[in-house]
Design a protein around this motif. Structure first.
Motif, PDB file in Angstrom:
ATOM      1  N   ARG A  49     -10.463  10.038   8.145  1.00 21.20           N
ATOM      2  CA  ARG A  49     -11.830   9.691   8.550  1.00 21.20           C
ATOM      3  C   ARG A  49     -12.760   9.688   7.350  1.00 21.20           C
ATOM      4  O   ARG A  49     -12.428  10.178   6.277  1.00 21.20           O
ATOM      5  N   GLY A  50     -13.944   9.135   7.558  1.00 21.16           N
ATOM      6  CA  GLY A  50     -14.988   9.215   6.554  1.00 21.16           C
ATOM      7  C   GLY A  50     -15.800  10.477   6.734  1.00 21.16           C
ATOM      8  O   GLY A  50     -15.538  11.290   7.629  1.00 21.16           O
ATOM      9  N   PHE A  51     -16.816  10.660   5.891  1.00 19.23           N
ATOM     10  CA  PHE A  51     -17.693  11.814   6.024  1.00 19.23           C
ATOM     11  C   PHE A  51     -18.593  11.652   7.246  1.00 19.23           C
ATOM     12  O   PHE A  51     -18.967  10.535   7.630  1.00 19.23           O
ATOM     13  N   VAL A  58      -8.432   9.072   3.281  1.00 18.38           N
ATOM     14  CA  VAL A  58      -7.927   8.318   2.129  1.00 18.38           C
ATOM     15  C   VAL A  58      -8.516   6.917   2.212  1.00 18.38           C
ATOM     16  O   VAL A  58      -8.459   6.267   3.264  1.00 18.38           O
ATOM     17  N   VAL A  59      -9.104   6.460   1.112  1.00 20.32           N
ATOM     18  CA  VAL A  59      -9.721   5.133   1.076  1.00 20.32           C
ATOM     19  C   VAL A  59      -9.090   4.305  -0.039  1.00 20.32           C
ATOM     20  O   VAL A  59      -8.379   4.830  -0.902  1.00 20.32           O
ATOM     21  N   VAL A  76     -15.668  -0.020   1.901  1.00 21.10           N
ATOM     22  CA  VAL A  76     -14.410   0.396   1.276  1.00 21.10           C
ATOM     23  C   VAL A  76     -13.409   0.670   2.395  1.00 21.10           C
ATOM     24  O   VAL A  76     -13.722   1.418   3.325  1.00 21.10           O
ATOM     25  N   PRO A  77     -12.225   0.091   2.356  1.00 20.16           N
ATOM     26  CA  PRO A  77     -11.284   0.265   3.476  1.00 20.16           C
ATOM     27  C   PRO A  77     -10.827   1.716   3.635  1.00 20.16           C
ATOM     28  O   PRO A  77     -10.459   2.367   2.657  1.00 20.16           O
ATOM     29  N   LEU A  78     -10.894   2.204   4.866  1.00 21.62           N
ATOM     30  CA  LEU A  78     -10.374   3.529   5.206  1.00 21.62           C
ATOM     31  C   LEU A  78      -8.908   3.373   5.561  1.00 21.62           C
ATOM     32  O   LEU A  78      -8.557   2.664   6.511  1.00 21.62           O
ATOM     33  N   LEU A  79      -8.038   4.011   4.797  1.00 22.53           N
ATOM     34  CA  LEU A  79      -6.601   3.842   4.964  1.00 22.53           C
ATOM     35  C   LEU A  79      -5.975   4.917   5.830  1.00 22.53           C
ATOM     36  O   LEU A  79      -4.926   4.698   6.451  1.00 22.53           O
ATOM     37  N   ILE A 106      -3.564  14.050   4.564  1.00 27.19           N
ATOM     38  CA  ILE A 106      -4.571  14.407   5.562  1.00 27.19           C
ATOM     39  C   ILE A 106      -4.297  15.805   6.117  1.00 27.19           C
ATOM     40  O   ILE A 106      -3.187  16.111   6.573  1.00 27.19           O
ATOM     41  N   GLY A 107      -5.306  16.657   6.047  1.00 27.41           N
ATOM     42  CA  GLY A 107      -5.183  18.029   6.526  1.00 27.41           C
ATOM     43  C   GLY A 107      -4.651  18.992   5.487  1.00 27.41           C
ATOM     44  O   GLY A 107      -4.633  20.205   5.721  1.00 27.41           O
TER      45      GLY A 107
END
Length: 219
Positions: free
Chosen positions: A110-112, A156-157, A104-107, A140-141
């Motif tokens: 970060r990921g987990f 955000v993905v 899944v694209p990370l927009l 973010i944040g």
């Protein structure tokens, strides 16, 4: 209509993805909170197998719901009044590596990571939720209250039709699987189908009495 469904972009890569479903053995006296470490040990054993490209756990599975829906609010946005319909968001519990496994694209953000299982309240949201809640601002944040708890948005993905190509896109939040007490899980892995017996054996190496479903392929 069937041909059109086959050509719908689902937002994730199902090729080569297989999964087993597990649940706490019937009549087990171990409470869900005590069963979670066992699940994580099983996942660790699967990840350690030679030939496994990626492995992850989640609360549902491809082409099924596996999520709950909760009201979502953010600071500075007025709460719904009496009789108003609250903003809702789908909530799916996933382990570190889940979004990467499905490509899944990370927009943004970060990921987990595995550290996110240590009680830090973080969430990843899809781009549809980000636009609906924050418009053009980056989330973010920032924090969001999902249900009764507050979470920091760390990523955000892209939005995906994980419940099937006929499913409508909806605002979605992903929370760390490692933080939630569960009595069931889906173990997803990417690799050759010949590894399936080894994956099942890895699960049984942690608990020989663990019931395991038949093998499913995401394709």
């Amino acid at each position: 209509s069937f041909v059109r469904l086959l050509n719908v972009s689902q937002g994730f890569d199902s090729s080569g993805v297989m999964f087993y479903r597990i649940a706490a053995p019937r009549g087990a006296t171990t409470p869900p909170a005590g069963y979670r470490p066992q699940m994580l040990d099983m996942l660790s054993e699967i990840r350690a197998l030679p030939g496994i490209e990626a492995a992850a756990a989640e609360s549902g599975g491809p082409y099924e719901s596996g999520y709950s829906s909760s009201p979502v609010t953010i600071p500075g946005k007025s709460a719904p009044g009496p009789g108003d319909t609250p903003e809702m968001i789908r909530v799916r519990k996933v382990s570190a590596g889940f979004l990467e496994l499905l490509r899944v694209p990370l927009l943004a953000g970060r990921g987990f990571t595995y550290a996110d299982g240590n009680g830090v309240s973080v969430a990843i949201i899809n781009d549809l939720a980000a636009r609906r809640l924050w418009g053009e601002r980056s989330p973010i944040g920032l924090s969001a209250t999902i249900g009764e708890a507050s979470y920091e948005i760390v990523g955000v993905v892209g939005s995906m039709r994980y419940a099937g190509p006929a499913a409508e896109l909806a605002p979605e939040a992903f929370l760390p699987f490692e933080q939630t007490a569960r009595s069931f899980a889906t173990f997803l892995f990417r690799g050759p189908e010949t590894l399936a017996p080894a994956v099942k054996a890895a699960i049984w190496s942690v608990n020989p009495a663990q019931p395991v479903s038949e093998l499913f392929t995401a394709d």
